[in-house]
Write a protein that holds these residues in place. Structure first.
Motif, PDB file in Angstrom:
ATOM      1  N   UNK A 345       0.813  -1.218   0.000  1.00 17.50           N
ATOM      2  CA  UNK A 345       0.000   0.000   0.000  1.00 17.50           C
ATOM      3  C   UNK A 345       0.847   1.269   0.000  1.00 17.50           C
ATOM      4  N   UNK A 346       1.690   1.419   0.994  1.00 25.15           N
ATOM      5  CA  UNK A 346       2.444   2.665   1.145  1.00 25.15           C
ATOM      6  C   UNK A 346       3.589   2.768   0.147  1.00 25.15           C
ATOM      7  N   UNK A 347       4.383   1.705   0.075  1.00 22.56           N
ATOM      8  CA  UNK A 347       5.647   1.813  -0.637  1.00 22.56           C
ATOM      9  C   UNK A 347       5.528   1.505  -2.129  1.00 22.56           C
ATOM     10  N   UNK A 348       4.871   0.417  -2.478  1.00 26.13           N
ATOM     11  CA  UNK A 348       4.743   0.086  -3.900  1.00 26.13           C
ATOM     12  C   UNK A 348       3.672   0.939  -4.581  1.00 26.13           C
ATOM     13  N   UNK A 349       2.467   1.010  -3.995  1.00 25.68           N
ATOM     14  CA  UNK A 349       1.378   1.755  -4.627  1.00 25.68           C
ATOM     15  C   UNK A 349       1.591   3.270  -4.566  1.00 25.68           C
TER      16      UNK A 349
END
Length: 508
Positions: A345-349
């Motif tokens: 959620x935070x890092x990839x998206x």
């Protein structure tokens, strides 16, 4: 330049490092890195507590000599910090000759002043915690953190007159609100200090335990492991010219709540007796829980191995999750599922997709050269102002050990940049030659925003942000919390495909 002295617990090396060790050390490392970004002169200490009964028993159970055992385990801790990106200024060991000399000097001083005396004592002794305990501390006949009930022991020990300093310790905590954070831990200690705390046994007879620092006036006794270990916060500075005066007045300890009592009742009394100024902050973490909601433990097999997780997800992802997921000071769950959710959620998206889109558009529309434009409107000026406020707020959060709040706000800025992309639709602007200045302003704003993000997240994810700065074409440029928005960097972004974070490949 302001100086800052940061310490982790001096870890008891009777086993390999676990996630609780990593949690405290990563928080300390992040605090140190942010402080350096703010221009502070930082000394960051961690180390190994290598004396005591548990160490001797663990070495014997492992069929090793005690020194060989602690050498091997201390090496494991140092290697672990290298793998997790933890970079202390110094790694202290309580078996070092310089530390032993400092402990002997401190003991001799207290003995000469009459703050140490000999007496026979009978009481319940916890081998797990290496201290005498009281009946009211026991739950079901033992300390909650111990496997075995305490043993009844009667022996001659030397005692430090800790009760003599109880009033001073209580006054210090009461008159310095915020010195222990979160505040509920200060309140817990103040309740204990309402009643006598007794004196502290600071020796063990050599006839029972020989592994320790001998008392300078009685070689038949060795120093109690906690008295020895707490002084390792001071011994590295005392051994270096001018370091004590330079760093000690700013000392901040990071500990777990299971060692709160020694760091208040014991350590503050010891500091007063030795005429050492007390710590400026004591940051107290909660317990890490497994996915089952219970405190991580070897017996329950519900823990996350930090080195396995770092190898699986990268050390930077683990660092981010540990400072982002749980407010410092409270208990919280860390599991593979928690790590993977934050990664996706935070890092990839949020961050990874923003980086990918920005680099792709600069390459496609500007031949990989970051454009220059002054066609800034309200949207761009709003982002610049938001970034300025974010930079000015970071150290306020960090100094209160609210690193989670700092990362929350940095990621909120990332999401704002994503909303900005959707609102300004640069792919549409690129189709209209008359909108070229607007397109350039959008791409420049995205690039500059990501440069700022790479700086603000570098203490949390140093390797990933180093890679991001290289991809953005600013690898050689200085980083600072005071850095301002630049309109003419003239940077060239990478021409190679660049994926900052890959989503976990377990879907479907």
């Amino acid at each position: 330049m302001d100086s800052l002295y940061i310490t982790t617990p001096i870890y008891y090396v009777n086993d390999r490092p676990h996630l609780g060790h990593a949690y405290a050390s990563i928080h300390a490392d992040v605090l140190a890195r942010y402080s350096r970004l703010a221009g502070r002169d930082v000394f960051f200490l961690t180390g190994a507590d290598e004396h005591g009964e548990k160490i001797a028993k663990a070495a014997a159970a492992n069929g090793e000599g005690i020194q060989d055992f602690v050498d091997r385990n201390a090496d494991l801790f140092m290697a672990a910090w290298g793998q997790l990106g933890v970079e202390p200024t110094q790694f202290v060991r309580t078996t070092l000759a310089s530390h032993k000399r400092y402990v002997s000097t401190a003991l001799a001083l207290l003995y000469e002043r009459g703050d140490i005396y000999q007496a026979e004592y009978e009481g319940l002794y916890s081998v797990g915690q290496e201290r005498f305990v009281t009946e009211k501390e026991l739950v079901g006949g033992k300390l909650p953190e111990d496997k075995e009930p305490p043993e009844l022991r009667r022996e001659v020990n030397y005692f430090f007159r800790m009760e003599k300093y109880r009033g001073w310790v209580k006054d210090f905590i009461e008159s310095n609100p915020g010195v222990i954070q979160p505040d509920n831990y200060a309140k817990e200690m103040l309740v204990l200090l309402e009643e006598p705390i007794g004196d502290l046994s600071i020796s063990r007879p050599k006839s029972r335990l020989s592994w320790g620092i001998p008392l300078p006036w009685d070689r038949d006794h060795v120093t109690y492991v906690w008295f020895d270990a707490l002084l390792s916060y001071v011994s590295p500075l005392a051994a270096q010219a001018d370091s004590f005066e330079r760093y000690w007045p700013s000392v901040r300890h990071i500990i777990g709540k299971d060692i709160l009592r020694p760091h208040t009742l014991f350590w503050l009394a010891m500091c007063k007796a030795l005429e050492l100024s007390p710590y400026r902050k004591l940051y107290v973490s909660g317990h890490l829980l497994g996915s089952d909601g219970y405190k991580m433990s070897k017996s329950l097999k519900n823990g996350v191995d930090p080195l396995v997780a770092a190898n699986k997800y990268t050390a930077d992802v683990l660092r981010y999750v540990l400072v982002r997921e749980i407010p410092f000071g409270v208990d919280g769950i860390i599991s593979d599922n928690v790590i993977e959710n934050r990664l996706d959620k935070d890092l990839a998206n949020d961050l990874g997709n923003l980086v990918s889109r920005t680099l792709t558009m600069i390459g496609l529309y500007c031949d990989f050269v970051v454009p220059t434009s002054r066609a800034h409107g309200a949207d761009e000026e709003g982002l610049i102002e938001q970034s300025r406020q974010l930079q000015e707020s970071i150290m306020g959060w960090v100094d209160d050990m609210k690193i989670r709040l700092a990362t929350e706000n940095i990621m909120a800025f990332v999401r704002e940049l994503n909303r900005y992309v959707s609102a300004r639709t640069p792919w549409k602007l690129a189709k209209d030659a008359s909108k070229r200045d607007e397109l350039n302003a959008v791409l420049q704003t995205l690039h500059e925003g990501l440069v700022l993000v790479s700086t603000l997240l570098s203490p949390v994810m140093p390797e990933k942000m180093r890679a991001l700065r290289k991809a953005l074409g600013v690898a050689g440029q200085p980083e600072s919390l005071n850095e301002r928005w630049q309109f003419d960097r003239g940077a060239c972004v990478t021409r190679e495909p660049f994926i900052l974070f890959a989503k976990v490949a377990n879907e479907g």
